[in-house]
Design a protein around this motif. Sequence first.
Motif, PDB file in Angstrom:
ATOM      1  N   ALA A 190       0.829  -1.203   0.000  1.00  0.00           N
ATOM      2  CA  ALA A 190       0.000   0.000   0.000  1.00  0.00           C
ATOM      3  C   ALA A 190       0.868   1.259   0.000  1.00  0.00           C
ATOM      4  CB  ALA A 190      -0.925  -0.009   1.215  1.00  0.00           C
ATOM      5  N   CYS A 191       1.907   1.257   0.822  1.00  0.00           N
ATOM      6  CA  CYS A 191       2.796   2.423   0.881  1.00  0.00           C
ATOM      7  C   CYS A 191       3.572   2.592  -0.419  1.00  0.00           C
ATOM      8  CB  CYS A 191       3.756   2.275   2.055  1.00  0.00           C
ATOM      9  SG  CYS A 191       2.953   2.331   3.682  1.00  0.00           S
ATOM     10  N   LEU A 192       3.991   1.486  -1.012  1.00  0.00           N
ATOM     11  CA  LEU A 192       4.710   1.553  -2.284  1.00  0.00           C
ATOM     12  C   LEU A 192       3.800   2.051  -3.405  1.00  0.00           C
ATOM     13  CD1 LEU A 192       6.737  -1.742  -1.927  1.00  0.00           C
ATOM     14  CD2 LEU A 192       7.755   0.486  -2.441  1.00  0.00           C
ATOM     15  N   HIS A 193       2.563   1.614  -3.402  1.00  0.00           N
ATOM     16  CA  HIS A 193       1.606   2.073  -4.405  1.00  0.00           C
ATOM     17  C   HIS A 193       1.480   3.596  -4.352  1.00  0.00           C
ATOM     18  CE1 HIS A 193      -2.324   2.671  -6.373  1.00  0.00           C
ATOM     19  NE2 HIS A 193      -2.183   1.476  -6.919  1.00  0.00           N
ATOM     20  N   THR A 194       1.379   4.127  -3.133  1.00  0.00           N
ATOM     21  CA  THR A 194       1.286   5.580  -2.957  1.00  0.00           C
ATOM     22  C   THR A 194       2.573   6.269  -3.394  1.00  0.00           C
ATOM     23  OG1 THR A 194      -0.284   5.345  -1.124  1.00  0.00           O
ATOM     24  CG2 THR A 194       0.935   7.414  -1.270  1.00  0.00           C
ATOM     25  N   ALA A 195       3.706   5.717  -3.008  1.00  0.00           N
ATOM     26  CA  ALA A 195       4.990   6.328  -3.353  1.00  0.00           C
ATOM     27  C   ALA A 195       5.199   6.354  -4.864  1.00  0.00           C
ATOM     28  CB  ALA A 195       6.123   5.563  -2.671  1.00  0.00           C
ATOM     29  N   TRP A 196       4.855   5.270  -5.542  1.00  0.00           N
ATOM     30  CA  TRP A 196       4.982   5.255  -7.011  1.00  0.00           C
ATOM     31  C   TRP A 196       4.065   6.304  -7.637  1.00  0.00           C
ATOM     32  CZ3 TRP A 196       8.969   3.407  -9.198  1.00  0.00           C
ATOM     33  CH2 TRP A 196       9.548   2.196  -8.843  1.00  0.00           C
ATOM     34  N   ARG A 197       2.840   6.405  -7.130  1.00  0.00           N
ATOM     35  CA  ARG A 197       1.876   7.354  -7.699  1.00  0.00           C
ATOM     36  C   ARG A 197       2.365   8.793  -7.538  1.00  0.00           C
ATOM     37  NH1 ARG A 197      -2.040   6.064  -4.739  1.00  0.00           N
ATOM     38  NH2 ARG A 197      -2.199   7.905  -3.420  1.00  0.00           N
ATOM     39  N   GLN A 198       3.103   9.046  -6.466  1.00  0.00           N
ATOM     40  CA  GLN A 198       3.588  10.398  -6.178  1.00  0.00           C
ATOM     41  C   GLN A 198       5.002  10.647  -6.702  1.00  0.00           C
ATOM     42  OE1 GLN A 198       3.145  10.593  -1.899  1.00  0.00           O
ATOM     43  NE2 GLN A 198       0.917  10.927  -2.019  1.00  0.00           N
ATOM     44  N   ASP A 199       5.566   9.693  -7.449  1.00  0.00           N
ATOM     45  CA  ASP A 199       6.952   9.799  -7.939  1.00  0.00           C
ATOM     46  C   ASP A 199       7.924  10.050  -6.794  1.00  0.00           C
ATOM     47  OD1 ASP A 199       6.175   9.357 -10.539  1.00  0.00           O
ATOM     48  OD2 ASP A 199       6.143  11.476 -11.099  1.00  0.00           O
ATOM     49  N   ASP A 200       7.682   9.370  -5.675  1.00  0.00           N
ATOM     50  CA  ASP A 200       8.486   9.544  -4.471  1.00  0.00           C
ATOM     51  C   ASP A 200       9.592   8.481  -4.443  1.00  0.00           C
ATOM     52  OD1 ASP A 200       9.543   9.852  -1.944  1.00  0.00           O
ATOM     53  OD2 ASP A 200       7.690   9.349  -0.874  1.00  0.00           O
ATOM     54  N   ALA A 201      10.721   8.800  -5.060  1.00  0.00           N
ATOM     55  CA  ALA A 201      11.814   7.835  -5.161  1.00  0.00           C
ATOM     56  C   ALA A 201      12.329   7.422  -3.786  1.00  0.00           C
ATOM     57  CB  ALA A 201      12.954   8.420  -5.993  1.00  0.00           C
ATOM     58  N   ASP A 202      12.414   8.376  -2.849  1.00  0.00           N
ATOM     59  CA  ASP A 202      12.896   8.048  -1.506  1.00  0.00           C
ATOM     60  C   ASP A 202      11.938   7.090  -0.806  1.00  0.00           C
ATOM     61  OD1 ASP A 202      15.111   9.673  -1.830  1.00  0.00           O
ATOM     62  OD2 ASP A 202      14.205  11.400  -0.832  1.00  0.00           O
ATOM     63  N   GLY A 203      10.636   7.318  -0.970  1.00  0.00           N
ATOM     64  CA  GLY A 203       9.653   6.431  -0.355  1.00  0.00           C
ATOM     65  C   GLY A 203       9.714   5.037  -0.939  1.00  0.00           C
ATOM     66  N   VAL A 204       9.857   4.936  -2.251  1.00  0.00           N
ATOM     67  CA  VAL A 204       9.967   3.625  -2.892  1.00  0.00           C
ATOM     68  C   VAL A 204      11.193   2.888  -2.371  1.00  0.00           C
ATOM     69  CG1 VAL A 204      10.376   2.437  -5.080  1.00  0.00           C
ATOM     70  CG2 VAL A 204       8.715   4.314  -4.975  1.00  0.00           C
ATOM     71  N   ALA A 205      12.337   3.584  -2.323  1.00  0.00           N
ATOM     72  CA  ALA A 205      13.579   2.956  -1.863  1.00  0.00           C
ATOM     73  C   ALA A 205      13.475   2.539  -0.398  1.00  0.00           C
ATOM     74  CB  ALA A 205      14.745   3.919  -2.055  1.00  0.00           C
ATOM     75  N   GLU A 206      12.827   3.367   0.414  1.00  0.00           N
ATOM     76  CA  GLU A 206      12.703   3.057   1.842  1.00  0.00           C
ATOM     77  C   GLU A 206      11.887   1.782   2.061  1.00  0.00           C
ATOM     78  OE1 GLU A 206      10.650   4.939   5.892  1.00  0.00           O
ATOM     79  OE2 GLU A 206      10.956   6.211   4.128  1.00  0.00           O
ATOM     80  N   TRP A 207      10.754   1.658   1.393  1.00  0.00           N
ATOM     81  CA  TRP A 207       9.907   0.488   1.602  1.00  0.00           C
ATOM     82  C   TRP A 207      10.485  -0.758   0.950  1.00  0.00           C
ATOM     83  CZ3 TRP A 207       6.795   0.081   5.405  1.00  0.00           C
ATOM     84  CH2 TRP A 207       6.198   1.224   5.947  1.00  0.00           C
ATOM     85  N   ASP A 208      11.203  -0.586  -0.155  1.00  0.00           N
ATOM     86  CA  ASP A 208      11.889  -1.729  -0.761  1.00  0.00           C
ATOM     87  C   ASP A 208      12.951  -2.265   0.195  1.00  0.00           C
ATOM     88  OD1 ASP A 208      12.418  -3.327  -3.325  1.00  0.00           O
ATOM     89  OD2 ASP A 208      14.399  -2.501  -2.893  1.00  0.00           O
ATOM     90  N   ALA A 209      13.707  -1.373   0.818  1.00  0.00           N
ATOM     91  CA  ALA A 209      14.738  -1.784   1.780  1.00  0.00           C
ATOM     92  C   ALA A 209      14.104  -2.394   3.030  1.00  0.00           C
ATOM     93  CB  ALA A 209      15.615  -0.584   2.146  1.00  0.00           C
ATOM     94  N   TRP A 210      12.975  -1.853   3.466  1.00  0.00           N
ATOM     95  CA  TRP A 210      12.295  -2.396   4.655  1.00  0.00           C
ATOM     96  C   TRP A 210      11.851  -3.832   4.405  1.00  0.00           C
ATOM     97  CZ3 TRP A 210       7.411  -4.274   5.800  1.00  0.00           C
ATOM     98  CH2 TRP A 210       7.085  -4.376   7.152  1.00  0.00           C
ATOM     99  N   LEU A 211      11.299  -4.088   3.250  1.00  0.00           N
ATOM    100  CA  LEU A 211      10.879  -5.450   2.920  1.00  0.00           C
ATOM    101  C   LEU A 211      12.075  -6.393   2.882  1.00  0.00           C
ATOM    102  CD1 LEU A 211       8.233  -4.649   0.186  1.00  0.00           C
ATOM    103  CD2 LEU A 211       7.798  -6.012   2.241  1.00  0.00           C
ATOM    104  N   ALA A 212      13.172  -5.964   2.272  1.00  0.00           N
ATOM    105  CA  ALA A 212      14.366  -6.807   2.211  1.00  0.00           C
ATOM    106  C   ALA A 212      14.877  -7.133   3.608  1.00  0.00           C
ATOM    107  CB  ALA A 212      15.457  -6.114   1.388  1.00  0.00           C
ATOM    108  N   ALA A 213      14.805  -6.174   4.516  1.00  0.00           N
ATOM    109  CA  ALA A 213      15.290  -6.383   5.878  1.00  0.00           C
ATOM    110  C   ALA A 213      14.411  -7.346   6.672  1.00  0.00           C
ATOM    111  CB  ALA A 213      15.375  -5.043   6.612  1.00  0.00           C
ATOM    112  N   ASN A 214      13.179  -7.529   6.228  1.00  0.00           N
ATOM    113  CA  ASN A 214      12.256  -8.418   6.934  1.00  0.00           C
ATOM    114  C   ASN A 214      12.251  -9.837   6.379  1.00  0.00           C
ATOM    115  OD1 ASN A 214      10.317  -7.167   9.138  1.00  0.00           O
ATOM    116  ND2 ASN A 214      10.744  -5.549   7.640  1.00  0.00           N
TER     117      ASN A 214
END
Length: 230
Positions: free
Chosen positions: A72-96
């Motif tokens: 859900a957060c990634l969907h929002t970040a992509w829609r807003q062209d939020d590169a930092d948000g996309v990278a943050e949630w991608d890294a969070w998933l990898a860490a889990n």
Amino acid sequence: MPTESPAQGDDLALLGLLQLVSPALPIGAFAWSQGLESAFELGWVSDEASLGEWLEGVLDDGLAHCELPALACLHTAWRQDDADGVAEWDAWLAANRETAELAAEDSRLGASLARLLGSLELLPEQRLLPAGAGYVTLFAWTAQVRGVTQRQALLGFAWAWLENQLAVACKALPLGHTAAQRLVERLRPALVEAVDLALGLDDDELGPALPGLALASGLHETQYSRLFRS
């Protein structure tokens, strides 16, 4: 030339989601069991009833607190062209990802989906795409660029997960196809509830709590005989 009507846009979004969650999508999701094959080998899951309990537990303590809210957060970040948000949630998933097997599944499916999107000319701009982006991250992008709503994207992701897990059971338990459909009927409401839960969680409530799945996945890496990748 006639313009696209709102109804046509909704129809195309639905078809895009069906394409994304189809077992025929050539990314290799069928090759992974997420520890379920090891749970069969250990006797933790042995029949329709115990499989249903296992899947309900993974859905509630795993997807609803990890992949679905992050999606859900990634969907929002992509829609807003939020590169930092996309990278943050991608890294969070990898860490889990608690085992090498679970990490490999996410990264390899992500790489496969990226190659497919590249061939379809659907990749996001390079400035927005994290290096080695995982499957959930690219699933969110594809859903968003296809016009799929956030909620429908989460439902589609949960449905694809359930279908894959039941396909694993049909191959390795074995579970009959009629029994698999009974489990679909049993778990469809749980998918909706998981999406509702995921969309209502705060960031500090996120994170999977699946020690059994992590143990099963870790043991699967050294299981003597197996059908699914490790």
